[in-house]
Motif scaffolding. Structure first.
Motif, mmCIF file in Angstrom:
data_model
loop_
_atom_site.group_PDB
_atom_site.id
_atom_site.type_symbol
_atom_site.label_atom_id
_atom_site.label_comp_id
_atom_site.label_asym_id
_atom_site.label_seq_id
_atom_site.Cartn_x
_atom_site.Cartn_y
_atom_site.Cartn_z
ATOM 1 N N UNK A 1 0.845 -1.201 0.000
ATOM 2 C CA UNK A 1 0.000 0.000 0.000
ATOM 3 C C UNK A 1 0.874 1.242 0.000
ATOM 4 N N UNK A 2 1.996 1.200 0.741
ATOM 5 C CA UNK A 2 2.899 2.357 0.755
ATOM 6 C C UNK A 2 3.505 2.594 -0.621
ATOM 7 N N UNK A 3 3.894 1.451 -1.288
ATOM 8 C CA UNK A 3 4.488 1.593 -2.637
ATOM 9 C C UNK A 3 3.482 2.187 -3.602
ATOM 10 N N UNK A 4 2.225 1.666 -3.578
ATOM 11 C CA UNK A 4 1.178 2.187 -4.463
ATOM 12 C C UNK A 4 0.918 3.641 -4.156
ATOM 13 N N UNK A 5 0.998 4.015 -2.850
ATOM 14 C CA UNK A 5 0.752 5.404 -2.476
ATOM 15 C C UNK A 5 1.825 6.306 -3.068
ATOM 16 N N UNK A 6 3.094 5.818 -3.001
ATOM 17 C CA UNK A 6 4.177 6.635 -3.576
ATOM 18 C C UNK A 6 3.988 6.807 -5.074
ATOM 19 N N UNK A 7 3.613 5.679 -5.772
ATOM 20 C CA UNK A 7 3.400 5.775 -7.226
ATOM 21 C C UNK A 7 2.259 6.723 -7.531
ATOM 22 N N UNK A 8 1.200 6.644 -6.705
ATOM 23 C CA UNK A 8 0.035 7.513 -6.932
ATOM 24 C C UNK A 8 0.425 8.964 -6.735
ATOM 25 N N UNK A 9 1.301 9.238 -5.753
ATOM 26 C CA UNK A 9 1.750 10.623 -5.533
ATOM 27 C C UNK A 9 2.535 11.133 -6.741
ATOM 28 N N UNK A 10 3.403 10.222 -7.290
ATOM 29 C CA UNK A 10 4.170 10.644 -8.474
ATOM 30 C C UNK A 10 3.233 10.933 -9.632
ATOM 31 N N UNK A 11 2.222 10.081 -9.835
ATOM 32 C CA UNK A 11 1.253 10.336 -10.918
ATOM 33 C C UNK A 11 0.536 11.646 -10.678
ATOM 34 N N UNK A 12 0.184 11.894 -9.404
ATOM 35 C CA UNK A 12 -0.515 13.147 -9.058
ATOM 36 C C UNK A 12 0.346 14.347 -9.421
ATOM 37 N N UNK A 13 1.670 14.281 -9.061
ATOM 38 C CA UNK A 13 2.551 15.423 -9.354
ATOM 39 C C UNK A 13 2.715 15.595 -10.871
ATOM 40 N N UNK A 14 2.817 14.451 -11.627
ATOM 41 C CA UNK A 14 2.940 14.549 -13.080
ATOM 42 C C UNK A 14 1.720 15.181 -13.699
ATOM 43 N N UNK A 15 0.556 14.781 -13.182
ATOM 44 C CA UNK A 15 -0.689 15.363 -13.736
ATOM 45 C C UNK A 15 -0.736 16.847 -13.428
ATOM 46 N N UNK A 16 -0.263 17.233 -12.222
ATOM 47 C CA UNK A 16 -0.247 18.645 -11.860
ATOM 48 C C UNK A 16 0.622 19.442 -12.834
ATOM 49 N N UNK A 17 1.864 18.891 -13.105
ATOM 50 C CA UNK A 17 2.765 19.595 -14.048
ATOM 51 C C UNK A 17 2.165 19.661 -15.440
ATOM 52 N N UNK A 18 1.535 18.536 -15.885
ATOM 53 C CA UNK A 18 0.930 18.520 -17.230
ATOM 54 C C UNK A 18 -0.185 19.541 -17.336
ATOM 55 N N UNK B 1 1.301 22.971 -17.548
ATOM 56 C CA UNK B 1 1.888 23.251 -18.870
ATOM 57 C C UNK B 1 0.793 23.508 -19.894
ATOM 58 N N UNK B 2 -0.261 22.699 -19.883
ATOM 59 C CA UNK B 2 -1.341 22.883 -20.857
ATOM 60 C C UNK B 2 -2.039 24.207 -20.655
ATOM 61 N N UNK B 3 -2.215 24.593 -19.402
ATOM 62 C CA UNK B 3 -2.856 25.884 -19.137
ATOM 63 C C UNK B 3 -1.973 27.039 -19.617
ATOM 64 N N UNK B 4 -0.583 26.839 -19.489
ATOM 65 C CA UNK B 4 0.317 27.904 -19.957
ATOM 66 C C UNK B 4 0.363 27.977 -21.474
ATOM 67 N N UNK B 5 0.204 26.808 -22.158
ATOM 68 C CA UNK B 5 0.283 26.783 -23.616
ATOM 69 C C UNK B 5 -0.976 27.340 -24.247
#
Length: 683
Positions: A552-569, A572-576
């Motif tokens: 569960x901790x590993x999945x949580x870390x992966x989910x956090x990384x996906x969350x941060x990637x979606x935030x950056x994406x 970027x899309x809003x800036x473009x």
């Protein structure tokens, strides 16, 4: 008088005298000298043959002497006793007494060879390293010396591998230790089984032995006999001071080993007769030479006889010459003097020859010739006067013709000059017209080029406009896709939040499972032996709970990384999005500009078409002008050519008239001269 003397010097009598005198003297001299040279050559040939035979006999004696020493060396080379003694001496374990006895035996053997032959200076057995203590020599021979020259000779013997090597005579012997000149024969006594027992055998032969053999050989009165090497080094000479020097007389064998002879000059420039023979043993050359004067002294008497014969021939030639001058030269000289008087104008001269030979007939013919020349001069005087009268009339007519031809030529030149000026003006206008035509053609070519360029610009503008429309459509599509990606990113953010909540719930469940497992373990411990199985189950449940917690901790870390990637994406899309909107506006403006350029280029093409029409009309007008100028120029050139032809003909006529006047004058002058030249003749 000088002229008469020159004629006498060049007279036929003098030439006949010179021919007879030269012929008799030259033939007598040639006969005498050829006899002298022939007898001299025969004597040289006979002497050369006899000397060659003497040299051959002496060379055979010398070869026989050298062959004796070569045979002696071969006997020592195959002497098994000597070979055995040398092997024993070189053994390390040999006793002192035995070694001394062996050495004494070797020395005695060498002494017996040298003692039986007075021509030998000594016989040696030399160690290859030139160590005197290990070398052996016959009685009366000095020790071994070492220097670069001796080492080079020893190396030559060793390299010969048992073959005989002959060394030229040296004034102090092979080892430079004698007071007498010797020549040396050397060979290596080989020992294949015991190389340290190999020795160099040397036979040192006195130079006097060679002198004794050659003492009876005599070439001429002052002749010399020498033995030389192929490099012209003197091996033997009557004068010992010449040993080891270079012979002034060189012998070129040209690769042939035959006996021969030749003549050459010595160092004093005296001609020498040289005969030689190559020795078969040493390949040295025995050479004998003597001055040619020693052999041809007898021919000098023939030379004296020849001189006497030449003097008698000179006297005989002088007598014949006197007869020729008296009977041929004098009558011819008189005839020459009479002819000189006739040349000066006296045609009354006659000869008084009364002989019936060629000289008498020549005098009679001369008298008849002078009579005929007198008649010819009288006739020529009358003809010259008639020619002179005709020349005067011809001069008057020629002068009048020349004046008329000159006036015609001047008028023709003026017409030709005017026609030439007109032709030059027409040619200049033609050149100007051609220059205008070239410039108009350049303008037409420029219009065509501009029209083609404008057409290409229109095509490019149309293509650019189409590309810009396509770019607008693609930009709109990209904007829509950007919006869709932003919406999907927002949806992914919501889904990620849901996953995080589920993971938190699963984490709390895992914690409760651990607590329950701990409680079960406590209860199993209380139950004792009966609760051991339940304790095992409790441990497994706890292990599963720990593994689930880690997952569960590993999945949580992966989910956090996906969350941060979606935030950056999403960011970027809003800036473009604003930039894409600005790009869309810019593309639409560029499309409008391309439409405006296309419209202006269409208008420019219309103007170029109008200009091309005007240029074509101008070209047609220029061509008509050029045709007119060309026609005028052709007419002017034809007129000029005709005028020049007339002027040329008039000039030629004028020149002919001038020449005719000159010829008339020259004819008149020649008539006067001819008349004056005939006046001096006396008939």
């Amino acid at each position: 008088m000088n002229k008469i003397r020159i004629l006498r010097f060049k007279s036929i009598s003098t030439k006949l005298f010179a021919i007879l005198f030269s012929g008799i003297v030259i033939l007598s001299t040639a006969l005498g000298l050829s006899s002298y040279q022939l007898s001299k050559g025969i004597i040289k040939q006979e002497v050369s043959l006899a000397s060659s035979q003497a040299i051959v006999q002496a060379a055979d004696k010398l070869d026989f002497l050298f062959l004796q020493y070569e045979a002696s060396s071969k006997q020592l080379a195959v002497d098994t006793e000597l070979k055995h003694d040398l092997e024993l001496i070189n053994q390390a374990d040999i006793g002192t007494v035995q070694k001394r006895d062996l050495e004494e035996g070797i020395r005695n053997k060498l002494t017996s060879i040298s003692g039986s032959d007075s021509r030998l200076m000594g016989v040696r057995l030399v160690k290859k390293d030139l160590v005197e203590a290990s070398s052996y020599k016959s009685a009366g021979v000095s020790g071994v010396r070492t220097d670069d020259d001796i080492q080079a000779k020893v190396k030559q013997i060793i390299d010969a591998k048992g073959q005989i090597v002959w060394f030229p005579t040296t004034t102090k012997g092979f080892f430079n230790s004698y007071s007498e000149a010797t020549l040396t024969m050397g060979r290596l006594l080989r020992n294949m089984k015991q190389p340290e027992a190999e020795y160099i055998l040397l036979f040192e032969i006195k130079d006097k032995a060679v002198g004794e053999i050659l003492s009876n050989l005599k070439i001429g009165v002052n002749g010399q006999v020498k033995v030389i090497t192929d490099s012209n080094r003197i091996v033997h000479a009557q004068d010992n001071a010449l040993l080891e020097t270079q012979s002034f007389i060189h012998i070129d064998k040209d690769g042939e080993e035959s006996d021969t002879s030749f003549t050459t000059d010595d160092e004093n420039g005296v001609e020498q007769l040289v005969v030689y023979k190559t020795l078969d043993t040493t390949k040295w050359t025995m050479m004998g030479y003597a001055p040619i004067s020693d052999f041809v002294k007898g021919t000098n008497q023939l030379l004296y006889v020849t001189v006497i014969v030449i003097l008698v021939a000179v006297m005989f030639a002088l007598l014949i010459g006197y007869y020729v001058v008296r009977n041929v030269g004098r009558p011819l000289a008189k005839l020459c003097n009479l002819m000189v008087e006739g040349e000066e104008g006296n045609l009354q001269v006659r000869t008084t020859f009364h002989s019936e030979d060629e000289i008498g007939r020549l005098g009679s013919s001369f008298n008849q010739m002078m009579h005929q020349i007198g008649l010819l001069v009288d006739q020529t005087n009358r003809s010259a006067q008639e020619v002179l009268d005709t020349a005067d009339e011809l001069t008057l007519v020629s002068k009048s013709t020349s004046i008329a031809a000159g006036e015609i030529a001047d008028a023709s030149r003026e017409i030709a000059v005017g026609a030439s000026n007109l032709a030059m003006e027409a040619e200049s206008e033609s050149v100007l017209s051609e220059s205008i035509a070239e410039k108009i053609n350049k303008v037409s070519l420029s219009n065509n080029t501009m029209e083609q360029a404008a057409s290409r610009v229109v095509q490019v503008s149309e293509q650019g406009s189409d590309y810009m429309d396509e770019l607008v459509r693609k930009t709109d599509t990209i904007v829509e896709m950007n919006r869709t990606m932003v919406n999907h990113a927002e949806t992914l953010k919501k889904s990620t939040s849901s996953i995080q909540k589920i993971l938190e719930l699963m984490g709390s469940m895992t914690q409760q499972t651990n607590i329950l497992s701990l409680n079960a373990s406590i209860e199993a411990a209380r139950a004792g032996t009966a609760g051991r199985g339940f304790m095992v189950v409790a441990d497994e449940i706890r292990n599963l709970a720990d593994g689930s917690k880690q997952s569960i901790q590993t999945v949580a870390e992966i989910t956090d990384e996906i969350w941060r990637g979606i935030e950056h994406t999403t960011a970027s899309l809003n800036a473009v999005s604003p930039m894409m909107a600005e790009q869309r506006v810019s593309v639409k403006e560029a499309s409008s500009i391309f439409q405006s350029v296309k419209q202006q280029m269409d208008e420019f093409l219309v103007e170029i078409d109008n200009s091309s029409v005007f240029v074509k009309e101008l070209i047609e007008s220029q061509q008509q002008l050029s045709v007119s100028i060309t026609s005028i120029s052709a007419v002017v050139e034809e007129t000029s050519a005709s005028t020049e032809e007339v002027a040329s003909m008039s000039s030629q006529q004028y020149i002919v008239s001038e020449k005719l006047v000159d010829l008339s004058k020259r004819l008149e002058e020649m008539s006067e001269t001819f008349k004056q030249s005939l006046v001096k003749f006396k008939t």
